[in-house]
Design an enzyme around this catalytic site. Structure first.
Site, PDB file in Angstrom:
ATOM      1  CB  SER A  87      -0.854  -0.028   1.252  1.00 46.15           C
ATOM      2  OG  SER A  87      -1.912  -1.290   1.152  1.00 46.15           O
ATOM      3  CD  GLU A 113      -3.686  -8.837   3.497  1.00 43.15           C
ATOM      4  OE1 GLU A 113      -3.049  -8.477   2.325  1.00 43.15           O
ATOM      5  OE2 GLU A 113      -3.610  -7.880   4.532  1.00 43.15           O
ATOM      6  CD  GLU A 135     -16.894   0.680   1.781  1.00 45.12           C
ATOM      7  OE1 GLU A 135     -15.724   0.130   2.185  1.00 45.12           O
ATOM      8  OE2 GLU A 135     -17.500   1.572   2.543  1.00 45.12           O
TER       9      GLU A 135
END
Lengths: 366, 406, 366, 406
Positions: free
Chosen positions: B133, B248, B373
């Site tokens: 990230s 993950e 989401e």
């Protein structure tokens, strides 16, 4: 019932908003948390100078007598800014309690000092876990209180406390006189709380004829002020989320352009507008001392609690991973929403109050 | 409510006995849950891994030379079940190692690479971190900006990574970097193993809303990676990243599905607070129980399907979705039970701090490893076959809105 | 606990699905409603011929003894197709009740006829409004029943009823013997119900030693079958909505490409998968007669009720205006979901059963 | 819980007395609610409108010649409030007339047109229907396909409309048709008044899931409309349609905000069923009360703002959103209270049929006048200023996917 806030109030509210926008930055809040400071004394003085503290205190006691709707307007801005001030404890609880239940001498002694900000007040009702006022153990006898009240908001700062004792009886305690204060570790790090330990501590009786009724009225009034605080805070969290999603791009589009994000915020908007409508009605009922005040207060409180809890949670969620960082400031609302949801009694308690009020009305109509 | 364990097959019960005996001898000190300071937790985790490897339990499916015993997947789950009866130390850096890094290197890397990185890991000499990230690339991971530029047999990397948990304790990192900004964003990425001792790496803690700093920002300045540490082909990093993320999420669901019987704890708490006769409390507990058992039973279905060599039910993404929301709700409920007092942790109720922490942590769980989401999108697209939304990012990376302007 | 349905069961289930897909069209259902027909007798005969009715009836009583999981698999397909058959009343209620509480002669008399489809059974427990079995008024004395049971499912078709009487006592009534049946107007127009009026009607005692316990077990078993029926129906409603949104274009895009639509269906998918997982566990517990059967049944029922109610409602909503038309067929599920949610007791009742079971277990562990 | 009525201003109280007296004389037969057969309802509605017009109450803000009395908006609301104490007949065809058709013609049409259509309407001689939606154009109204082709001073219309409520009782219809398919879809539409007696109109009832047929499909085959019935310019139909929809939604919210005190009814029902001591029942009732009062108070805010000449709070779209969902939930609740028996309407409980009908009807309310999803988009876009989604339909109408192929 006119739900409208007149121009004078609107102007006042804008003034408060400007002041708090200018003076309450996220940096200030983070600093106060780090330093374990309960409030910003300089800002408190300014608020007092502007007459914000005495808005609902009668002029004879040094207030401006603007009325309860002014307190509502100010509370809304306090919530919006997560203002680090003991406004709710001192004004919405202590001053209101003294107005409702104090003897004339008590009013003369304390209301002017609370209105000027010179003294800070609080209200001590809770005794540990569980709903307020069930099995109150603190005793008031022969001018002395014995017992433990906890959590008490802003108790480390306060000069005076209205204390609920067994009976119920209400007593007024000057906290400079032999009260032990033990700070508490709370979920909301921005509003300090403490345990007050009374050991045969001198205090004055507040000999209102019907203390039970006075307490009921106090909670109704405080619930309405709290609803405005929650409302301002909910709107603030909602706009914070909206602004972030407008600025953040993901998958080549503004986050705010995704339907899931839009619908989430639209649902929050609906809750906020319902909360605002119900709060405005309750404020009008409060100022008019309307017969349906109890139901109106519960309605306002339930609507505002729901709006703020949802807005605060979704604000954090919509910030994604960033929301989980200390610097993103979502946590102020995430924690504060929980505090305000429970501090005057959880939704379950207010649902009961509401249904009792409606049932009574239904029985009367039948 | 404990479910009856599946009847062990005959050939497995001997192995289970062996495991139990070994654990009784070696894990006795981990009978009870303990909270260690960070440095001790890391040291104990690596030491425990080393001890397992010496006994051939390091990674059971590997050969003895690699700390395993050429065992089966079933043996591995038996060991995991038995180990779960103890509170053995496992810090996140090992979870990333075994749950994400090694499976990905095995699948996409050369056998030499796998062996090179697996051996020190299984033997307890190396923890891992994940460098994926970035501040502007979260859910949209493929939008990352960290650049790796080829320079002969090596790569020069510059950029900034975030949410790299426990990076300061890691020996290796799995790194996703952009090697070609002129192609569509998913196609310009390459996957590397980064030796965390390389010069130019700066790890800074991120203060979280919990007050803790489990995560880091990692700044990479002219960091050199030998081409031998490139996993998979240049420009094929996205496929590797998908393998990591699958693992993950699967890991997160496994953890969710073996969560302690939390509704039973809630029930005891409600009983203690005198609220169990409230129908709205009952209704909430029942709903959470339905979710908890549903996930547990869903986990049993997955395992059974895998054991039979069938495709597991595809809705795995739902596990984190359900459990993270439930975590938020149940911890709010535990505060609510105490009313105003439930928001404070007095010395005689230290468990309340844990409630606060979990309520805070749930908000991270709803994001980490795929925001709610994104997971809903995936369920709709991959399980229900609904179309993806119109994409605005099918242009060269360096022409994307938000990239162009910056 | 192995949650897996073996190949044999899967094959059976596929067969049932093929049969019902072929034979139960929306046209048929609309026709049955218009004509006020309670079921499709030809399809019932086919179901009997395929051995679907006797799946959980022991071989000695003319069943196939496939076991309870077979009934679950069949019930799932019945739900998926909204099959117009008295399967639930006759097999999941009446046959189960007779298996649990019938005397050997009663089993011999009725189970073979129920398994062959020659007779239809039902179970009469409810007496008007309110939760089942509170204040049962129907009396069973001297081999005769007096009282009114209502609503009773498929009572117009039934040949035999297991009747809950005051005590509780269970009685077996041959409905050809002096029972008045009054058809009821119900919300779900596809499953007919009636009021059964017993006036000193001859009946046989079902002298199970502990009728209360037998009833509890019957409800647990029926709840699991119902959960499968709801599960199949929920999945059907979900796919119906998915298919419609794939085919419908709005604002130049497939409706299915909108995130609000996708997330709505993803949430339903989650409910369906939780329901399936809990139903499979309960089926395994049922076949094993596991000690946690009560909790497992309540869990399965609550999960399935929620999934089906949500899927049925959202299916209608996602069809937009079209969904409101008779020809769009969303209404079958919209109505049936409500019937199945309440017919064995509302979620509130099953939440109580679940919490009681968990509390008992917790007390036992302490 | 009734809220105190706002204090009447001095000059209004005389008017209110006049209205009360007139209603007492003229509306006595409508003191009690009655259900009339369809044809009688229509006839009574028109007759009642006629009687109001004769007394200058037909449309109070119009001049006496048009059945009004040149009154103010405040007078109109006073009349409406007083009339609401009776159960006077008003079938949907008049609601469309006064709520949608006339305001739109006044705003977008020529004064001559307004007078021509307003006069018979106010005098009770004409009901209206709305011919907007089509089988393939619901939420996406601008995607409609009905064609109007100019032929000198007249237009020839072909197409199919749906959801045209009570079209078989209407004298006029407001019609939206495509006059240019080669431009972007919103730009090719024109707005007409259709005389429902024109040849080529076939009205067929649609059977609804409630079993009733309040709505129709209307088939238009070579229907001729004189150009004098075109409202606004060619190609500007979308603006007219927006005026209609704004008025429709406002009307729906008005009705929602004056809904009877339904939570008090629920409370009595729960009390009668012995369920009012259940905290989950209390919790539901409280939530619905919050919504009901919230909408009522929101309505007061709107009205107060309008009276002061200020912009009302913009979130009007929320009123239908909240009330339709609440209608579904509360009617399910009323079934639940009766348990299994609550799903049947025995002769002694005819009100249960009404519960069934409302539960069914709520599903239409969640769509009609803007589906919930569309309303949420609008709240996000218009009130919160969030961007609209990427549009795929900014191409000429005849090149749209789904149009091209068909």
């Amino acid at each position: 019932m006119d739900l409208h806030f007149g121009d004078e109030l609107k102007q006042l509210q804008e003034e408060v908003r400007r002041l708090l926008t200018e003076r309450v930055s996220a940096n200030l809040l983070r600093r106060l948390i780090s330093e374990d400071e309960g409030y910003d004394p300089a800002l408190w003085r300014t608020a007092a100078e502007l007459g914000l503290l005495g808005a609902a205190v009668p002029e004879q006691y040094g207030g401006s007598g603007l009325g309860e709707r002014a307190v509502c307007a100010i509370a809304e801005e306090m919530g919006r800014a997560v203002a680090p001030l003991p406004f709710f404890s001192s004004i919405c609880l202590a001053a209101e309690a003294i107005k409702l239940a104090g003897a004339p001498a008590q009013k003369s002694a304390w209301l002017p000092r609370l209105a000027s900000g010179e003294a800070i007040g609080t209200f001590a009702w809770q005794e540990g876990l569980g709903p307020p006022e069930t099995d109150v153990d603190a005793r008031f006898e022969n001018g002395r209180i014995s017992g433990v009240k906890s959590p008490v908001p802003d108790a480390l700062l306060a000069d005076v406390a209205v204390v609920v004792c067994e009976g119920p009886r209400l007593a007024l305690a000057d906290l400079s006189k032999g009260v032990r204060r033990e700070p508490l570790r709370g979920f909301d790090q921005l509003r300090s709380h403490a345990k007050l330990v009374f050991e045969n501590t001198p205090a004055e009786a507040m000999d209102v004829p019907d203390p039970k009724d006075a307490l009921r009225r106090l909670y109704d009034r405080a619930a309405i002020y709290a609803a405005f605080e929650q409302l301002g805070a909910a709107e603030s969290a909602m706009f914070m989320a909206r602004d972030y999603t407008l600025q953040r791009y993901t998958f080549g589009r503004q986050l705010a352009s995704y339907q899931a994000v839009k619908h989430n915020l639209a649902n929050i908007l609906v809750m906020v507008e319902l909360a605002r409508s119900n709060a405005l009605y309750a404020a009008a009922a409060l100022e008019a001392d309307a017969p349906d005040l109890g139901a109106a207060a519960a309605t306002a409180r339930l609507a505002a609690t729901r709006a703020y809890e949802t807005a605060a949670r979704e604000n954090l969620q919509l910030h994604g991973g960033v929301g989980f960082t200390w610097e993103a400031d979502c946590h102020f609302h995430y924690r504060r929403a929980r505090l305000l949801a429970l501090s005057l009694g959880s939704p379950a308690i207010w649902e009961n109050r509401l249904i009792e009020a409606l049932t009574k009305k239904n029985a009367a109509a039948a | 409510m404990h479910q009856t364990a599946p009847p062990a097959r005959i050939d497995e019960s001997a192995f289970r006995r062996e495991v139990r005996a070994w654990l009784a001898d070696n894990a006795a000190e981990y009978r009870e849950a303990r909270a260690w300071p960070e440095a001790e937790l890391v040291a104990r985790s690596l030491a425990w891994q080393k001890r397992k490897a010496e006994a051939g339990f390091g990674l059971i499916t590997e050969p003895p030379g690699l700390g395993g015993r050429d065992g089966t997947a079933a043996m591995a789950s038996i060991f995991a079940e038995e180990e779960a009866r103890y509170h053995t130390p496992t810090f996140t850096g090992l979870g990333i190692a075994f749950g994400m890094a090694l499976p990905t290197i095995r699948k996409h890397g050369a056998p030499e690479q796998y062996r090179r990185f697996a051996e020190p890991t299984i033997k307890g000499e190396a923890a891992w971190c994940q460098l994926f990230s970035e501040p502007s690339a979260g859910s949209d991971l493929a939008g990352l900006r960290t650049r790796a530029v080829r320079d002969g047999e090596r790569w020069i990397v510059n950029g900034q990574k975030v949410w790299s948990s426990w990076a300061h304790h890691a020996r290796f990192g799995i790194l996703l970097a952009r090697t070609d900004p002129t192609v569509v964003k998913h196609q310009g990425l390459t996957f590397f193993v980064l030796d965390m001792r390389t010069p130019g790496i700066e790890v800074r803690p991120i203060r979280q809303i919990s007050g803790k700093s489990d995560f880091n920002e990692t700044f990479l300045t002219d960091v050199v990676i030998p081409d031998a540490n490139r996993i998979g082909a240049e420009g094929e990093g996205w496929a590797c990243a998908m393998t990591v993320l699958m693992n993950e999420r699967h890991g997160a669901s496994e953890r969710a599905s073996v969560s302690h019987d939390s509704v039973e704890n809630l029930l005891r708490a409600a009983l203690a607070a005198g609220r169990l006769d409230s129908s709205s409390v009952r209704s909430k507990l029942a709903q959470w129980w339905v979710e908890e058992q549903g996930l547990k039973n869903f986990g049993l279905r997955i395992r059974a399907a895998l054991e039979r060599g069938e495709t597991p039910p595809p809705a795995v993404a739902m596990m984190k979705l359900v459990s993270a929301t439930k975590m938020q709700q149940t911890n709010a409920f535990l505060m609510d039970l105490g009313e105003y007092g439930g928001l404070f942790s007095e010395p005689d109720r230290p468990e309340q701090e844990q409630v606060f922490f979990q309520y805070i942590w749930s908000s991270a769980m709803m994001i980490a490893g795929g925001a709610d989401e994104i997971l809903r999108n995936q369920l709709a697209e991959r399980v229900l076959g609904m179309p993806s939304e119109p994409r605005m990012d099918k242009v060269p990376f360096n022409e994307l809105p938000g990239i162009k302007s910056s």
